[in-house]
Design a protein around this motif. Structure first.
Motif, mmCIF file in Angstrom:
data_model
loop_
_atom_site.group_PDB
_atom_site.id
_atom_site.type_symbol
_atom_site.label_atom_id
_atom_site.label_comp_id
_atom_site.label_asym_id
_atom_site.label_seq_id
_atom_site.Cartn_x
_atom_site.Cartn_y
_atom_site.Cartn_z
ATOM 1 N N TYR B 144 -21.011 -131.825 2.183
ATOM 2 C CA TYR B 144 -20.906 -130.377 2.383
ATOM 3 C C TYR B 144 -22.224 -129.797 2.888
ATOM 4 C CZ TYR B 144 -23.082 -129.626 -2.250
ATOM 5 O OH TYR B 144 -23.944 -129.618 -3.311
ATOM 6 N N ASN B 286 -20.040 -123.010 -2.152
ATOM 7 C CA ASN B 286 -18.736 -123.286 -2.763
ATOM 8 C C ASN B 286 -17.612 -123.309 -1.728
ATOM 9 O OD1 ASN B 286 -19.941 -123.468 -5.234
ATOM 10 N ND2 ASN B 286 -19.482 -121.352 -5.819
ATOM 11 N N ARG B 287 -17.709 -122.416 -0.751
ATOM 12 C CA ARG B 287 -16.675 -122.372 0.285
ATOM 13 C C ARG B 287 -16.594 -123.701 1.042
ATOM 14 N NH1 ARG B 287 -15.802 -121.065 5.764
ATOM 15 N NH2 ARG B 287 -18.017 -121.238 6.223
ATOM 16 N N LYS B 289 -17.941 -126.609 0.059
ATOM 17 C CA LYS B 289 -17.707 -127.685 -0.902
ATOM 18 C C LYS B 289 -16.210 -127.958 -1.093
ATOM 19 C CE LYS B 289 -20.591 -128.800 -4.873
ATOM 20 N NZ LYS B 289 -21.303 -128.229 -6.011
ATOM 21 N N LYS B 290 -15.422 -126.899 -1.024
ATOM 22 C CA LYS B 290 -13.975 -127.035 -1.254
ATOM 23 C C LYS B 290 -13.309 -127.990 -0.261
ATOM 24 C CE LYS B 290 -12.963 -122.617 -3.409
ATOM 25 N NZ LYS B 290 -13.209 -121.302 -2.796
ATOM 26 N N THR B 293 -13.465 -131.886 -1.760
ATOM 27 C CA THR B 293 -13.110 -132.192 -3.148
ATOM 28 C C THR B 293 -12.577 -133.610 -3.233
ATOM 29 O OG1 THR B 293 -11.027 -131.135 -2.686
ATOM 30 C CG2 THR B 293 -12.635 -129.846 -3.937
#
Lengths: 195, 548
Positions: B144, B286-287, B289-290, B293
């Motif tokens: 990411y 976080n955006r 990183k999603k 997963t």
């Protein structure tokens, strides 16, 4: 109207006489990273003498090399009604700190590149806006083609003098090659903030 | 993996339009060769010996099965039915026609791919560990972070025309498989109290002047990563040499200023730059990183291969060499070798093989493939119980060479057969060395070692960091080869030492043979080649080689 000047996505009559010193070649190679920056060719130019000998045109608005202005400002201020300044891409923005007045008292500030591939112009534009906080028209000069315009615009330039012999109307399209850009600039937040 | 939305799609599509316009203007002579050159290069297009070469970006080495099928289709439709994986995790096509290149780019764009910044004097494709997200020694998943850097560096307006190319690599594991110390910027991600930081190395590189990168910033919060990189690259953009392309890389600037002075200049710029709009925050992290997963792993028990597959000796060798532990029990990562006698050149793959690998990825590894710096492919998430099946299918498609990490798993640039910069051919050298190893037992006995071949001092084959390095040199118009020993990549990166005067192509297999024999004779127990070399030095090898 024959003009190569683009401002606000339009061709504009160019009232500014661009003053460029004639260069007597002096080959001085310098080490990387020294205070003297490079021309793409590696020469240190123009020399002090070259600047002194610069021919001054009859005009009311002139774009002068910053070093020339610093050298002869009294005479130049008398001669011309409006003065803009420009630096070469191998010069330092710190030169502007030697000015007798605020950089924002000048309506135009430019950066000159002699070769299309000289990308220093982008960083200099950014620094002139960011560090010197220059607010007026910033002009890209020299070997300027359609293909740099989008990057120049995003580096803070607001006017573009397209190289002689190249179609300036076609070049305008280059300002809008892309609808979106990922990274932020001084005037624009990064894309992710809008997503 | 990262998925495009309509904005990403529009960016790559508009890039194709821009490139099409640039090509048209060049063909109409509205752009000179000198002007078109940087423009085409930034789109991965080289003019080579026989034809243009198009380098397609594989961001941090991550591909979907459908993207690999698109590459296979391009190889068939516009090339000669194969592609070549490069050491920077990209793929190259050696035979496209200039006028076809916009069509190829359009086809790539339909599959969320492009050739943006795969060449030219700009920030190149970001590279990282091919085992990111699955390797047991991982501290931080680099994917990411690599995607965040990819987006930031794509058409970065300030760094569109740098003095020279600029390569960024990221590692997030204990072992450095991303070669961060031989990159212009190398990022080492670390963790402290659930916060992520980066150690930043700068000025590493191979090429004519190989230099190991130096630590310029320790423990930088991840939020500041982009703005700090901007300051580094800004100082380089302004002060890097532009008068001599051989001295234009950032390593030369860092070396001539000294790392302290360089750091000072960067820090001064960063006083203004730290709050540039490109400072990221946790929401952006976080955006992105999603997209990375974990897939739906099953709860599996580990397989005891030696007992379960007792009679399958070749398979066991392949398990030993070509698969590696996974962070989840019952899974392994498979490395598919693109090296060996059945390959026309190291890193080459036929379009049919691409489709077979894509099928395997669909069936066994969540439809993802990774490309590696060593020019191989990886299926990262394979259930151990599927390995035997995969192995047998790889045999059918001629991709079951069990040689990962062995001397025949060579890194090799395209060399004088294709590249117009090369001094000498490199593929025939690789092939002649492969011929030495008819005997697999000997190959396994030699154990893990690296052999890297470059056709010229630009070092695309990374010869400096091969345990054995071979460099093509030009002497009075004929091709010669210089041999180095003791190079190494990774955490203990080091540069090889030249053994002595260079050799002709015919002499090389014998030279390598003598080096290896010397090693076998003097090594202690299970000592690796590199450890043996570090213990005894270059002299014993030198004596043996030049005695003959």
């Amino acid at each position: 109207m024959k003009t190569q000047l683009i401002i606000n996505n339009e061709l504009i009559n160019n009232e500014w006489a661009l003053v460029v010193p004639e260069i007597s070649i002096e080959n001085v190679k310098k080490q990387a990273g020294k205070v003297v920056q490079f021309k793409t060719t590696g020469e240190e130019i123009p020399s002090h003498e070259d600047i002194e000998k610069t021919i001054l045109p009859e005009a009311s608005k002139v774009l002068l090399p910053l070093k020339l202005y610093l050298l002869k400002k009294v005479e130049l201020k008398k001669k011309y009604s409006e003065i803009g300044l420009w630096i070469y891409s191998h010069e330092e923005i710190n030169l502007f700190k030697q000015l007798d007045k605020d950089i924002n008292d000048f309506p135009v500030v430019g950066v000159m590149i002699e070769k299309f591939a000289d990308g220093r112009i982008f960083s200099l534009g950014n620094l002139i806006r960011r560090k010197l906080k220059y607010k007026n028209d910033m002009r890209a000069l020299g070997d300027i083609l359609k293909d740099q315009l989008f990057f120049l615009k995003r580096s803070g330039f607001t006017s573009f003098l397209i190289k002689e012999g190249r179609d300036p109307i076609d070049a305008i399209k280059g300002l809008n090659d892309f609808t979106y850009s990922y990274q932020g600039t001084l005037n624009e937040p990064p894309l992710w903030k809008k997503r | 993996m990262y998925k495009y939305d309509h904005i990403d799609n529009q960016i790559v599509n508009e890039r194709v339009n821009q490139y099409q316009d640039q090509l048209n203007r060049f063909l109409k002579k509205d752009l000179t060769e000198e002007e078109f050159r940087p423009l085409r290069l930034q789109n991965g297009l080289y003019i080579q010996r026989h034809a243009p070469m198009l380098r397609v970006a594989i961001p941090y080495g991550l591909l979907s099965s459908s993207q690999l099928r698109t590459l296979a289709d391009i190889a068939d439709q516009y090339d000669r039915g194969y592609g070549h994986f490069s050491t920077r995790q990209n793929i190259q096509f050696n035979w496209p026609k200039l006028e076809d290149t916009p069509h190829i780019l359009r086809k790539l764009a339909e599959s969320e791919m492009h050739a943006i910044q795969t060449s030219g004097n700009c920030i190149r494709n970001i590279t990282t560990d091919p085992y990111a997200g699955v390797t047991p020694d991982e501290i931080i998943d680099t994917r990411y972070v690599a995607e965040i850097i990819r987006q930031w560096s794509t058409f970065h307006p300030e760094f569109a025309l740098l003095p020279r190319k600029f390569k960024i690599s990221i590692s997030g594991s204990k072992q450095d498989r991303a070669l961060i110390k031989t990159h212009d910027i190398g990022l080492e991600l670390i963790q402290d109290n659930a916060q992520i930081f980066a150690n930043i190395y700068v000025g590493g590189g191979l090429g004519r002047t190989p230099i190991i990168g130096q630590l310029i910033k320790e423990k930088l919060p991840i939020e500041d990563l982009l703005t700090y990189c901007e300051s580094i690259i800004r100082v380089y953009n302004l002060y890097g040499r532009r008068d001599n392309m051989y001295k234009a890389r950032i390593k030369i600037l860092v070396k001539s200023l000294g790392v302290e002075e360089f750091r000072k200049q960067v820090e001064e710029d960063w006083e203004y730059g730290a709050n540039s709009p490109n400072k990221i925050d946790q929401s952006e992290i976080n955006r992105i990183k999603k997209f990375f997963t974990e897939p739906d792993y099953k709860a599996l028990s580990a397989i005891d291969f030696k007992n379960t597959y007792k009679s399958e000796l070749h398979f066991l060798k392949w398990i030993d060499r070509n698969t590696r532990p996974h962070k989840i029990q019952g899974y392994r990562s498979v490395t598919i070798s693109l090296k060996g006698k059945k390959q026309q050149a190291p890193g080459d793959i036929l379009s049919e093989q691409m489709r077979d690998v894509a099928d395997l990825a669909d069936k066994y590894s969540f439809s993802e493939i990774r490309s590696t710096h060593e020019q191989n492919l990886v299926l990262a998430d394979v259930e151990e119980s599927h390995l035997f099946e995969i192995y047998n299918q790889l045999i059918k498609t001629n991709l079951a060479e069990a040689n990962i990490g062995l001397i025949t798993d060579m890194i090799c640039c395209p060399g004088g057969d294709f590249c117009s910069l090369a001094n000498a051919k490199s593929i025939p050298i690789a092939k002649s060395i492969e011929q030495l190893f008819d005997d697999y037992d000997y190959l396994y006995e030699l154990g893990s070692m690296t052999l890297n071949i470059s056709g010229c001092m630009n070092a695309c084959g990374h010869h400096h960091v091969g345990n054995i390095g071979i460099l093509g040199v030009d002497k009075d118009g004929s091709e010669w080869y210089q041999v180095t020993l003791g190079g190494q990549q990774g955490v203990d990166a080091s540069l090889g030492k030249v053994i002595g005067p260079s050799f002709s192509a015919e002499e090389i297999p014998n030279v390598i043979d003598l080096v290896l024999k010397t090693y076998i004779e003097v090594r202690l127990d299970e000592e690796l080649f590199i450890d043996c070399f570090n213990r005894i030095g270059i002299e014993p090898f030198k004596e043996r080689v030049y005695q003959h």
